[in-house]
Design an enzyme around this catalytic site. Sequence first.
Site, PDB file in Angstrom:
ATOM      1  NE  ARG A 163      -0.202   2.204  -4.771  1.00 20.15           N
ATOM      2  CZ  ARG A 163       0.516   3.206  -5.256  1.00 20.15           C
ATOM      3  NH1 ARG A 163       1.304   3.045  -6.302  1.00 20.15           N
ATOM      4  NH2 ARG A 163       0.443   4.400  -4.714  1.00 20.15           N
ATOM      5  CE  LYS A 207      -6.767   5.928   1.902  1.00 19.60           C
ATOM      6  NZ  LYS A 207      -5.873   5.538   0.787  1.00 19.60           N
ATOM      7  CD  GLU A 221      -2.480   7.128   1.419  1.00 18.53           C
ATOM      8  OE1 GLU A 221      -3.249   6.432   0.742  1.00 18.53           O
ATOM      9  OE2 GLU A 221      -1.294   6.826   1.639  1.00 18.53           O
ATOM     10  CG  ASP A 225       1.632   2.083   2.988  1.00 22.64           C
ATOM     11  OD1 ASP A 225       0.872   1.106   3.028  1.00 22.64           O
ATOM     12  OD2 ASP A 225       1.659   2.907   2.055  1.00 22.64           O
ATOM     13  CD  GLU A 239       1.624   0.173  -2.436  1.00 21.96           C
ATOM     14  OE1 GLU A 239       0.720  -0.353  -1.766  1.00 21.96           O
ATOM     15  OE2 GLU A 239       1.801   1.408  -2.502  1.00 21.96           O
TER      16      GLU A 239
HETATM   17  O1  GCW Z   1       0.053   1.698   0.473  1.00 20.60           O
HETATM   18  C1  GCW Z   1      -0.656   2.850   0.219  1.00 20.60           C
HETATM   19  C2  GCW Z   1      -0.853   2.792  -1.237  1.00 20.60           C
HETATM   20  C3  GCW Z   1      -2.113   3.446  -1.696  1.00 20.60           C
HETATM   21  C4  GCW Z   1      -3.266   2.890  -0.886  1.00 20.60           C
HETATM   22  C5  GCW Z   1      -3.018   3.217   0.573  1.00 20.60           C
HETATM   23  C6  GCW Z   1      -4.074   2.629   1.497  1.00 20.60           C
HETATM   24  C7  GCW Z   1      -5.520   2.477  -1.520  1.00 20.60           C
HETATM   25  O2  GCW Z   1       0.267   3.317  -1.887  1.00 20.60           O
HETATM   26  O3  GCW Z   1      -2.255   3.171  -3.057  1.00 20.60           O
HETATM   27  O4  GCW Z   1      -4.498   3.379  -1.313  1.00 20.60           O
HETATM   28  O5  GCW Z   1      -1.798   2.671   0.992  1.00 20.60           O
HETATM   29  O6  GCW Z   1      -3.820   1.573   2.047  1.00 20.60           O
HETATM   30  O7  GCW Z   1      -5.109   3.225   1.659  1.00 20.60           O
END
Ligand code: GCW
Length: 710
Positions: A178, A297, A301, A375, A403
């Site tokens: 991003r 993290k 995801e 997000d 982003e």
């Molecule tokens: O916003 C989303 C993004 C991911 C990002 C994730 C996060 C780093 O699309 O690219 O990963 O959040 O914040 O962990």
Amino acid sequence: MKFKLLLFFLFVTSICLAEDGYDLWLRYKPIEDTALKSQYKELLHKYVANESSPTMAAAVQELKCALNGLLDYQITTESKPSGKTLLMGTPENSKYIASMKLDKDLQKIGNEGFIIISQKGNTVITANTDVGVLYGTFHFLQLVQMHQPIERLHIVSSPKVKLRVLNHWDNLDRTVERGYAGFSLWDWHKLPDYIDPKYIDYARANASIGINGTVLTNVNANALILTDTYIQKVKALADAFRPYGLKVYLTARFSAPIEIGGLKTADPLNEEVKQWWKDKVDEIYKAIPDFGGFLVKANSEGQPGPQNYGRTHADGANMMADAVSPHGGVVMWRAFVYSNEEPDDRAKQAYNEFKPLDGKFRENVIIQVKNGAIDFQPREPFHPLFGAMPKTPLMMEFQITQEYLGQGTHLAYLAEMYKECLDADTYAQGKGSTVAKVIDGSLDNHQLTGMAGVSNIGTDRNWTGQIFGQANWYCFGRLAWDHQLTSEAIVEEWIRMTFSNEPQTVKTIKNVMLGSREAVVNYMTPLGLHHMMGWGHHYGPGPWVANKHRADWTSVYYHKADKEGIGFDRTASGSNAVSQYFPEVAKQFSSLDECPEKYLLWFHHLPWTYTMKSGRSLWDELCYKYQAGVDSVGQMQEQWNSLQGKVDEERFDQVKSFLQIQKNEAEWWRNACLLYFQTFSGKPIPDDIPKADHTLEYYEELSFPYAPGH
Ligand code: GCW
């Protein structure tokens, strides 16, 4: 011949006048007003400072460089103050300052605050620590850059939160997740031996706005950063940043003990795993004694985490916290967790997961929470976790990189968005329990506090790809220092230092910037809509995104448009996400009368015919909101064009071109979204809204396999 000469002359002049943006808000351009210049010169003739520490040396160096530019003058050093002297230092490194009886102010400002005071004809910049003096020096230079009076000063300032950090989502191959400003600043291959001068300018820029930490690597982490080879590289950066008060942090991949440690498990309760982290941390601190700690993290995801072993987030965070604790390090553990397997509304999942863990974390763990529950959308209501975990310090995570707000080109001044969240009232302890008070620790009496901003910085010459991206780096730092500053006050500082002090120019650029985020909301996701961007790259509209392997990554999951209406019912009749807020807030968001229309479709599914406060139907209102967004960009363009000749050509032209891109893309969002939603509403798009240039199918088929930052 004459003509050629003239052309050549014009060319050379325009090169001389060109500004490429590299200097950010630290341009130190000559003050042209001769009266003002001589006033400054009188007070800034000579300085007294003990330059024995690298930080003090950096402060003096900055002063010299700035005054050289601003006043075209070399300030000289003296051994003692003699009136009209600039005195810089701490009571410890300056006997003159020690004798000044500034104790009362000094007691208020902690380790990083500063005092700027006029005394006996001298100007004194002081603090309890050298880095405080450095921050004070930058602040003082800001006053001069803004042509402010400096004769009678008494400024006492200290940061409201402790960890003011940038999060770089930078990968070791130098791509940036991003990131829209080129590649990663960190040239790992040439480190540790080559220290790019850019690293120093990066540290200076951060120090100038009080940022005191940088997480060098992506939260989607690579364990290699924790190997010896990379630790030496990180050490080189830490050494370069140290004089500027900038600590380094790393992201820790939870499965690192397996990937680089040769263990069979990364279970946080396993003794070998615990020992591995302890040893690894000892190794890091041996190289970098002031290493800040880890950002993690986990179980989000696809990232590994404690839940892979049936453990909780607290088990994982505490294990790492125990490893860094003897060294004074912290663990910033992210609450950005959600899972496709979990049937509940994605907006509820972080709260569901973390709220029960309140009070279960070690003292040196701070939970990093995104401003909203989904997000980083152009607009989200504040995250319900703020105020809901009184026994645990929570830090803010804002996204500086755009982003979801037009990425590399759109002008969106984000202080507006940051303030909207910080000023929101959680009602956790009655009226006035703002998100800002949760973050600065005052609501629940926490000492460990912080604010993180996902960086928009890269290798582009102007750092952020677009000039106005610099304003978002700037305002993030300023708000992390003092969340009470207004977005307008910050923008004024930035404009004056970045462009000009000329009142009309300041006013015009302010007009361009202040409504810019609202414009983006309107042409992308008005009335509480969210998550409608293109698949994967998140560039451009994609309200039709459906039928993917994860429902929670599709757009239809969020807008739920059908023949009847549109919006996500998060009231008691729907997912009941409203119940995660304190009752006053829950009541407001649940009630159709009280819910601010800007959040309407975030919380309610409503018929296309629903009557809005304007008297229009929801469908018409939606159409006009999209158009309002496009119109705002048109106005931004007009305003900007009026600045031709008032700002340097290079930056003028870049902004002008980017605004045209923004205008085209705002129209693209409007056309694509309205054509798509029209397939459900079945209603005409009002006549006074320009017709789309293409069919819905055309928009749906656009593809961007090489969009940057993906
Ligand atoms: O916003 C989303 C993004 C991911 C990002 C994730 C996060 C780093 O699309 O690219 O990963 O959040 O914040 O962990």
